[in-house]
Design an enzyme around this catalytic site. Sequence first.
Site, PDB file in Angstrom:
ATOM      1  N   ASP A 257       0.854  -1.200   0.000  1.00  0.00           N
ATOM      2  CA  ASP A 257       0.000   0.000   0.000  1.00  0.00           C
ATOM      3  C   ASP A 257       0.883   1.241   0.000  1.00  0.00           C
ATOM      4  O   ASP A 257       2.085   1.161   0.297  1.00  0.00           O
ATOM      5  CB  ASP A 257      -0.941   0.018   1.210  1.00  0.00           C
ATOM      6  CG  ASP A 257      -0.202   0.054   2.545  1.00  0.00           C
ATOM      7  OD1 ASP A 257       0.841  -0.622   2.669  1.00  0.00           O
ATOM      8  OD2 ASP A 257      -0.648   0.763   3.464  1.00  0.00           O
TER       9      ASP A 257
ATOM     10  N   GLU B  66      -0.059  -1.145   5.787  1.00  0.00           N
ATOM     11  CA  GLU B  66       1.008  -0.590   6.632  1.00  0.00           C
ATOM     12  C   GLU B  66       0.817   0.886   6.888  1.00  0.00           C
ATOM     13  O   GLU B  66       1.004   1.364   8.012  1.00  0.00           O
ATOM     14  CB  GLU B  66       2.373  -0.850   5.987  1.00  0.00           C
ATOM     15  CG  GLU B  66       3.547  -0.638   6.938  1.00  0.00           C
ATOM     16  CD  GLU B  66       4.031   0.796   7.056  1.00  0.00           C
ATOM     17  OE1 GLU B  66       4.789   1.081   7.985  1.00  0.00           O
ATOM     18  OE2 GLU B  66       3.650   1.651   6.229  1.00  0.00           O
TER      19      GLU B  66
ATOM     20  N   ASP C 247      12.380  -1.172   4.076  1.00  0.00           N
ATOM     21  CA  ASP C 247      11.282  -0.191   4.101  1.00  0.00           C
ATOM     22  C   ASP C 247      11.726   1.082   4.819  1.00  0.00           C
ATOM     23  O   ASP C 247      10.959   1.697   5.540  1.00  0.00           O
ATOM     24  CB  ASP C 247      10.052  -0.810   4.787  1.00  0.00           C
ATOM     25  CG  ASP C 247       8.825   0.096   4.738  1.00  0.00           C
ATOM     26  OD1 ASP C 247       8.765   0.965   3.845  1.00  0.00           O
ATOM     27  OD2 ASP C 247       7.947  -0.053   5.605  1.00  0.00           O
TER      28      ASP C 247
HETATM   29  N1  BES Z   1       8.540   3.228   5.428  1.00  0.00           N
HETATM   30  C1  BES Z   1       7.873   3.871   6.501  1.00  0.00           C
HETATM   31  C2  BES Z   1       8.601   3.725   7.807  1.00  0.00           C
HETATM   32  C3  BES Z   1       9.772   4.631   7.964  1.00  0.00           C
HETATM   33  C4  BES Z   1       9.629   5.984   7.733  1.00  0.00           C
HETATM   34  C5  BES Z   1      10.941   4.109   8.371  1.00  0.00           C
HETATM   35  C6  BES Z   1      10.707   6.804   7.878  1.00  0.00           C
HETATM   36  C7  BES Z   1      11.997   4.931   8.517  1.00  0.00           C
HETATM   37  C8  BES Z   1      11.889   6.285   8.265  1.00  0.00           C
HETATM   38  C9  BES Z   1       6.487   3.305   6.673  1.00  0.00           C
HETATM   39  O1  BES Z   1       5.862   3.060   5.444  1.00  0.00           O
HETATM   40  C10 BES Z   1       5.637   4.331   7.378  1.00  0.00           C
HETATM   41  O2  BES Z   1       5.317   5.329   6.801  1.00  0.00           O
HETATM   42  N2  BES Z   1       5.281   4.042   8.618  1.00  0.00           N
HETATM   43  C11 BES Z   1       4.367   4.834   9.349  1.00  0.00           C
HETATM   44  C12 BES Z   1       3.822   3.931  10.413  1.00  0.00           C
HETATM   45  C13 BES Z   1       2.651   4.462  11.163  1.00  0.00           C
HETATM   46  C14 BES Z   1       1.445   4.623  10.275  1.00  0.00           C
HETATM   47  C15 BES Z   1       2.352   3.498  12.292  1.00  0.00           C
HETATM   48  C16 BES Z   1       5.091   6.018   9.934  1.00  0.00           C
HETATM   49  O3  BES Z   1       6.271   5.916  10.319  1.00  0.00           O
HETATM   50  O4  BES Z   1       4.487   7.100   9.974  1.00  0.00           O
HETATM   51 MN    MN Z   2       7.080   2.069   4.184  1.00  0.00          MN
HETATM   52 MN    MN Z   3       5.244   4.960   4.547  1.00  0.00          MN
END
Ligand code: BES
Ligand code: MN
Ligand code: MN
Length: 479
Positions: A100, A167, A200
């Site tokens: 997603d 996610e 990721d």
């Molecule tokens: N890929 C990101 C996670 C991420 C962001 C890792 C920046 C390292 C640096 C992931 O897709 C994401 O956006 N995660 C959300 C999770 C939340 C919705 C629980 C986030 O970090 O805002």
């Molecule tokens: Mn991500």
């Molecule tokens: Mn993300």
Amino acid sequence: MTAQASFSNYIDTHAEAFIKRLGEAVAIQSISSDARRRQDVIVMGNWLNGQLHQLGVETKLVDLGTHEMQGQTLQLPPAIIGRLGSDPAKKTVLVYGHYDVQPALKSDGWDTDPFTLVVDEDSGRLIGRGSTDDKGPILGWLNVIEAHKNLGIAMPVNMRFCFEGMEESGSEGLDECIEEEVKKGKEGWFDGVDCVCISDNYWQNTRTPALTYGLRGIAYFSINVSGPGQDLHSGLFGRTVHEPMTDLIKLMSKLVNHNGNILIPGIDEMIPRPDDDELKLYQVMDYTTADIEQAAGGKVALSEDKTVVLMGRMREPSLSLHGIQGAFSDPGCKTVIPAKVGGKFSIRLVPPQTPEKITPLVNAYLESEFAKFNSKNKMQVEYLHGGKPWVADVKHWNFEAAKKAIEAVYKKTPDYTREGGSIPVTLTFAESLGVNVLLLPMGRADDGAHSTNEKLDRTNFIQGSKVLGTYLYEVAAAA
Ligand code: BES
Ligand code: MN
Ligand code: MN
């Protein structure tokens, strides 16, 4: 040529086809947070499942049931569990990714259509929503498998897969799905997993590949303030009633100060000060304030001292204000007093913080601050979702294998980083499988995940695919 060398060569010679496949993936608008796009997320899951099948991966789609979103009951996109190889003489690597993406509209300020992958020949950028987060990295794994299949060489390890489509919206249903699969033991598909690899996240800058051993957790809240029975005319009711928005803005202003310090008592205080060894880690990192400002697209770093900036992201909690639901935000000058507003904010957490530990502090503080206003409005704090922080052991062979892979492909030693973002499922894998989890980023700091003009550099896609494959060879060679 060794198997590894022909694999690498295949990646180089098939780069165009790989980019084309990334284009197909980007074209599917799999936005998990938009009810209107839910069917596209499901289409994306089916597309990925089809690709995996063609490459000889056995899969099962796990129905995660339904959930409530935007006043509708929606089918959750399936989790895709896969397996490739069951040779008891080989190690087994479990790979996670999400199919997603975040919402994107051309009108947000994109230079190109977000869902058409644009190859910018001059800069080498592959521009499109999901290119770096997380479709590019997922397809990196497919590239590795395709190379082996078409070259007729055996994969160096057994592989297991877990791909999800929620996610970006809190990974609804996934923890339970993983835990159930693990509970099946020998009958389950995650039996015998030796280590986990998640691609990721991003490098810390635009030059140096990174290995990531920590992620912040998150606790997401809404402060709901209401009072009037309906929206009011400010000419008729201004200076006559308690206005919800006035209360809310005042409350939100008490959460964090302009230096990033969290004003809720007890939250910043939970974190132990760094000792000299830890400070050194940040001082030696290949990183400058200019890097953060380049990635942010503006000269807005909180400090000129890179150590302060790095610690702010990697080892400190942070509180961000995200938006106000119900507030008048369209163009024009409507003279309205909104009757009901919800202020959204989240706190990024680091050990030993957890959503459970900080939620009572948030509630108590907001209630006591609100009480001081003597407002007749109602205020209620709502906890929306969250996840715990995670830190891994970098001395583990899983990290050593990735380090060797990066050195082989990029001829550079990786930075060891902790990330400011959150991938809550990381901890679920670490705890439920009891194995080491590695974050092996493909993209760079300035990729603009979640932002306009999201991109993945062509070299990161191609070299990154080689890193993923080489890593599997290094895992196989590890003691
Ligand atoms: N890929 C990101 C996670 C991420 C962001 C890792 C920046 C390292 C640096 C992931 O897709 C994401 O956006 N995660 C959300 C999770 C939340 C919705 C629980 C986030 O970090 O805002
Ligand atoms: Mn991500
Ligand atoms: Mn993300």
